[in-house]
Design a protein around this motif. Structure first.
Motif, PDB file in Angstrom:
ATOM      1  N   UNK A 114      12.886  50.800  -8.851  1.00 13.82           N
ATOM      2  CA  UNK A 114      14.272  50.502  -8.486  1.00 13.82           C
ATOM      3  C   UNK A 114      15.173  50.602  -9.713  1.00 13.82           C
ATOM      4  N   UNK A 115      14.632  50.276 -10.893  1.00 19.46           N
ATOM      5  CA  UNK A 115      15.398  50.419 -12.123  1.00 19.46           C
ATOM      6  C   UNK A 115      15.699  51.888 -12.395  1.00 19.46           C
ATOM      7  N   UNK A 122      17.461  39.107 -11.862  1.00 20.85           N
ATOM      8  CA  UNK A 122      18.704  39.751 -11.420  1.00 20.85           C
ATOM      9  C   UNK A 122      19.315  40.561 -12.558  1.00 20.85           C
ATOM     10  N   UNK A 123      19.343  39.976 -13.766  1.00 21.16           N
ATOM     11  CA  UNK A 123      19.914  40.689 -14.921  1.00 21.16           C
ATOM     12  C   UNK A 123      19.122  41.939 -15.244  1.00 21.16           C
ATOM     13  N   UNK A 124      17.794  41.830 -15.180  1.00 26.23           N
ATOM     14  CA  UNK A 124      16.943  42.984 -15.488  1.00 26.23           C
ATOM     15  C   UNK A 124      17.258  44.156 -14.574  1.00 26.23           C
ATOM     16  N   UNK A 125      17.281  43.908 -13.291  1.00 31.33           N
ATOM     17  CA  UNK A 125      17.450  45.001 -12.329  1.00 31.33           C
ATOM     18  C   UNK A 125      18.854  45.591 -12.386  1.00 31.33           C
ATOM     19  N   UNK A 126      19.840  44.769 -12.713  1.00 30.34           N
ATOM     20  CA  UNK A 126      21.210  45.280 -12.778  1.00 30.34           C
ATOM     21  C   UNK A 126      21.551  45.867 -14.148  1.00 30.34           C
ATOM     22  N   UNK A 127      21.169  45.179 -15.214  1.00 31.65           N
ATOM     23  CA  UNK A 127      21.637  45.555 -16.554  1.00 31.65           C
ATOM     24  C   UNK A 127      20.792  46.635 -17.228  1.00 31.65           C
ATOM     25  N   UNK A 128      19.476  46.639 -16.993  1.00 35.66           N
ATOM     26  CA  UNK A 128      18.636  47.645 -17.651  1.00 35.66           C
ATOM     27  C   UNK A 128      19.066  49.065 -17.295  1.00 35.66           C
ATOM     28  N   UNK A 129      19.235  49.410 -16.016  1.00 36.98           N
ATOM     29  CA  UNK A 129      19.705  50.773 -15.705  1.00 36.98           C
ATOM     30  C   UNK A 129      21.116  51.033 -16.212  1.00 36.98           C
ATOM     31  N   UNK A 130      21.944  49.984 -16.224  1.00 31.51           N
ATOM     32  CA  UNK A 130      23.317  50.172 -16.694  1.00 31.51           C
ATOM     33  C   UNK A 130      23.346  50.502 -18.186  1.00 31.51           C
ATOM     34  N   UNK A 131      22.580  49.766 -18.989  1.00 27.65           N
ATOM     35  CA  UNK A 131      22.562  50.015 -20.434  1.00 27.65           C
ATOM     36  C   UNK A 131      22.011  51.403 -20.742  1.00 27.65           C
ATOM     37  N   UNK A 132      20.967  51.813 -20.034  1.00 28.03           N
ATOM     38  CA  UNK A 132      20.441  53.172 -20.221  1.00 28.03           C
ATOM     39  C   UNK A 132      21.466  54.221 -19.834  1.00 28.03           C
ATOM     40  N   UNK A 133      22.183  53.967 -18.733  1.00 26.09           N
ATOM     41  CA  UNK A 133      23.203  54.917 -18.278  1.00 26.09           C
ATOM     42  C   UNK A 133      24.361  55.011 -19.276  1.00 26.09           C
ATOM     43  N   UNK A 138      32.503  44.966 -13.704  1.00 27.71           N
ATOM     44  CA  UNK A 138      32.180  44.962 -12.272  1.00 27.71           C
ATOM     45  C   UNK A 138      30.747  44.498 -12.055  1.00 27.71           C
ATOM     46  N   UNK A 139      29.816  45.021 -12.862  1.00 28.07           N
ATOM     47  CA  UNK A 139      28.409  44.669 -12.697  1.00 28.07           C
ATOM     48  C   UNK A 139      28.157  43.220 -13.092  1.00 28.07           C
ATOM     49  N   UNK A 140      28.820  42.750 -14.163  1.00 23.60           N
ATOM     50  CA  UNK A 140      28.659  41.349 -14.572  1.00 23.60           C
ATOM     51  C   UNK A 140      29.122  40.408 -13.469  1.00 23.60           C
ATOM     52  N   UNK A 141      30.239  40.741 -12.849  1.00 26.38           N
ATOM     53  CA  UNK A 141      30.729  39.930 -11.723  1.00 26.38           C
ATOM     54  C   UNK A 141      29.736  39.958 -10.568  1.00 26.38           C
ATOM     55  N   UNK A 142      29.190  41.136 -10.313  1.00 28.95           N
ATOM     56  CA  UNK A 142      28.193  41.278  -9.247  1.00 28.95           C
ATOM     57  C   UNK A 142      26.967  40.416  -9.527  1.00 28.95           C
ATOM     58  N   UNK A 143      26.514  40.414 -10.791  1.00 23.43           N
ATOM     59  CA  UNK A 143      25.333  39.623 -11.158  1.00 23.43           C
ATOM     60  C   UNK A 143      25.554  38.152 -10.876  1.00 23.43           C
TER      61      UNK A 143
END
Length: 625
Positions: free
Chosen positions: A274-275, A557-568, A603-608
């Motif tokens: 999923x990441x 929650x942070x892992x699944x949202x932030x890891x792909x974001x930081x790589x992107x 946006x992602x931080x708010x979502x988290x």
């Protein structure tokens, strides 16, 4: 067969919540694809000629993006569902159900899910395509666009989705043959990846590095190389991601201090797929938003650069009536603007080559070049910093026109009279002596290029139609479409519409992609909710505090949202520079990449935060971060 159908229906009803999430994911993805394919097959947008091709061509990149997304998203959600429901088929296998009967059950299940997904996707896709039409037609102002959904669109969606479900079904059958009943029952609890290899991890890093460096050297020569480099980069990221576990295995304590996630390795292994899928989707959101913002100003700037004169048209020697400046002033009266410049320049059109005398256009060209008899200048009407690829190679050492050969003394890049239908193909400048000799040839008829400037060119939209219609009326045998004419006002309007259309498409796709990411992640969480609740209850029974449980869930929650974001973000900054530096916009690309990343991070931080609060309610309604 009736027993098998009843069994499939019972499985579907028992797992209705899981299937409901699966259908939401697939219906949404197919609907997005339908709305984009409907634009590609819209005749008023792509085939009528009423809408400029500069505008309509902007549909291809976002559509390709959506096709790639659906091709990855549907198999992923299917595999996630099967991982959760394989336990049912493993139990059926263990109590004596034949292999063929299990396969039939799985086939019927896939057919039912596929049918509901396609039908629901098409229905929801019609709604989305209508929303897109209303925004483009009324919001952007492209009144030429008509709402239509052709049978080709429906056929393409059904065939594409059907092929996807067939492929994932076959893959699932093959995978199931490699597992025994026990493996199928416990497959839900297995990690999504192995222990990881240090060697393969660094191979992935090297592949990513090579892909980026290769793009820097190759992109300027051929922009298609970026696609190959991007594919190579994705391969490298998959390889290093699938083998990144060794880092945490080697230094568990260090990884805890570095990431502040005590269960990072556990969640990383369980959620790597999923990441990766989220990474791909978020990267596409960031990259195409960045790229659109970089190119957005170029549309308007290029409209003026490539139209140095407000209106340009050509007169033919066989015309009976040639308008004078007074005639043009009469045509202009209704447009509340005045003619400030009017010039006619003789040229010859021979075999697809336009010939001008260097003496006639010396005031129009930036190069001070002297031509002797037998020499010529080859002009490319291009602005090299317009943000687009240009072929700078030139093998023309000699040009032959009118039965004569001319040595190419120099190749120059100059907009001259504009990159329009009037100046397509070769443009060659000759010495005055050579030009006059060709003019004396009775088999060659000279033409005239008419140049017009106005006090306010923005008020001349529609004047180009008046001119060609008047020319057609006054010259029997001619139609308005026979006259080639360009207008800066029309080009600027098309550039504006093209910019807004592209910006809307990217925003539209980005928003839908992000909601798809949310649905996919939510789907993943829901598939694991029972297992996670059981784990947390065990931890609490062993003395873990409420805050410890909350922290572990917050890490997930942070892992699944932030890891792909930081790589992107890293990849977007790299490609933001790489895809723009050859045009002089490399640091502009970095600036927009960072700006877009900051906006999406908020946006992602708010979502988290919002999602974590909702997620915690599944464990303890009284606990909040």
């Amino acid at each position: 067969m009736t027993t098998i159908i009843d069994l499939v229906v019972r499985i579907l009803l028992t797992n209705i919540k899981k299937y409901r999430l699966f259908l939401i994911c697939n219906i949404s993805s197919i609907a997005i694809l339908f709305s984009m394919i409907s634009l590609v097959n819209n005749n008023s947008l792509m085939g009528s000629g009423n809408i400029d091709s500069i505008i309509s061509s902007n549909i291809y990149a976002p559509t390709s993006l959506v096709v790639i997304f659906v091709a990855a998203f549907v198999p992923y959600t299917y595999s996630l569902l099967k991982k959760d429901t394989s336990r049912d088929y493993g139990i059926l296998n263990s109590i004596g159900m034949l292999e063929e009967e299990v396969n039939i059950c799985m086939l019927l299940e896939t057919l039912i899910l596929g049918a509901f997904s396609v039908i629901g996707g098409i229905l929801f896709g019609n709604v989305l395509s209508l929303i897109v039409f209303l925004i483009v037609h009324y919001g952007i102002g492209m009144s030429e666009l008509k709402y239509e959904n052709s049978l080709t669109t429906y056929r393409m969606i059904v065939l594409f989705a059907g092929a996807l479900y067939f492929v994932v079904y076959v893959i699932d059958i093959v995978k199931r043959r490699l597992l025994n009943a026990t493996d199928m029952i416990i497959s839900k609890r297995k990690s999504e990846s192995g222990t990881g290899s240090c060697f393969l991890f660094f191979i992935g890093v090297v592949i990513v590095f090579i892909s980026f460096v290769s793009m820097l050297f190759l992109y300027e020569e051929n922009s298609n190389s970026a696609l190959i480099c991007f594919a190579l980069c994705v391969l490298g990221i998959i390889v290093l991601s699938m083998n990144a576990q060794f880092i945490f295995k080697k230094g568990r304590k260090k990884s805890k201090r570095l990431f502040l996630f005590s269960d990072f390795l556990y969640y990383f292994k369980r959620n790597i797929k999923v990441v990766l899928v989220s990474f791909g989707m978020i990267f596409m959101i960031l990259f195409f938003t960045m790229f659109t913002l970089v190119t957005f100003p170029n549309f308007s700037n290029n409209a003026e650069i490539y139209n140095p004169y407000h209106i340009t048209y050509s007169e033919y020697p066989i015309m009976e009536w040639h308008p004078e400046e007074s005639d043009l002033k009469d045509m202009t009266e209704k447009f509340d603007t005045d003619i400030t410049f009017y010039e006619k320049i003789d040229y010859l059109y021979i075999g697809g080559t336009q010939l001008f005398s260097i003496n006639d256009i010396r005031n129009y060209i930036s190069n001070e070049v002297h031509l002797d008899k037998g020499e010529c200048i080859y002009v490319k009407c291009e602005y090299l910093n317009d943000g687009y690829e240009h072929n700078k190679t030139n093998n023309n050492t000699e040009i032959e026109v009118g039965g004569k050969s001319f040595a190419v003394k120099e190749v120059v890049y100059d907009i001259l009279f504009g990159k329009s239908l009037l100046t397509q193909g070769k443009i060659v400048l000759l010495s005055d002596r050579d030009f006059k000799e060709l003019m004396e040839d009775k088999n060659i008829s000279p033409s005239r290029l008419c140049l017009l400037n106005f006090s306010d060119y923005t008020k001349t939209i529609g004047l180009e139609k008046v001119i060609v219609e008047t020319l057609a009326e006054e010259n029997p045998g001619f139609k308005a479409s026979d006259f080639m004419i360009t207008s800066r006002a029309v080009s600027s309007r098309n550039a504006r519409n093209s910019s807004l259309f592209l910006l809307f498409l990217v925003a539209y796709v980005s928003i839908l992609f992000y909601f798809s990411v949310l649905i996919m992640i939510h789907y993943k969480f829901e598939m694991e909710i029972e297992e996670e609740r059981h784990k947390m209850q065990l931890l609490q029974s062993m003395g873990a505090s409420e805050s410890d449980v909350g922290r572990m869930l917050f890490e997930k929650v942070c892992l699944i949202f932030l890891t792909p974001f930081l790589g992107a973000v890293i990849l977007t900054v790299m490609y933001g520079y790489g895809t723009n530096f050859s045009y002089g916009y490399g640091f502009v690309g970095i600036r927009y990449a960072i700006l877009v990343s900051i906006v999406w991070f908020s946006i992602i931080a708010t979502t988290i935060i919002l999602y974590y609060r909702r997620y915690m309610k599944r464990y303890d309604p009284q606990y909040f971060l």
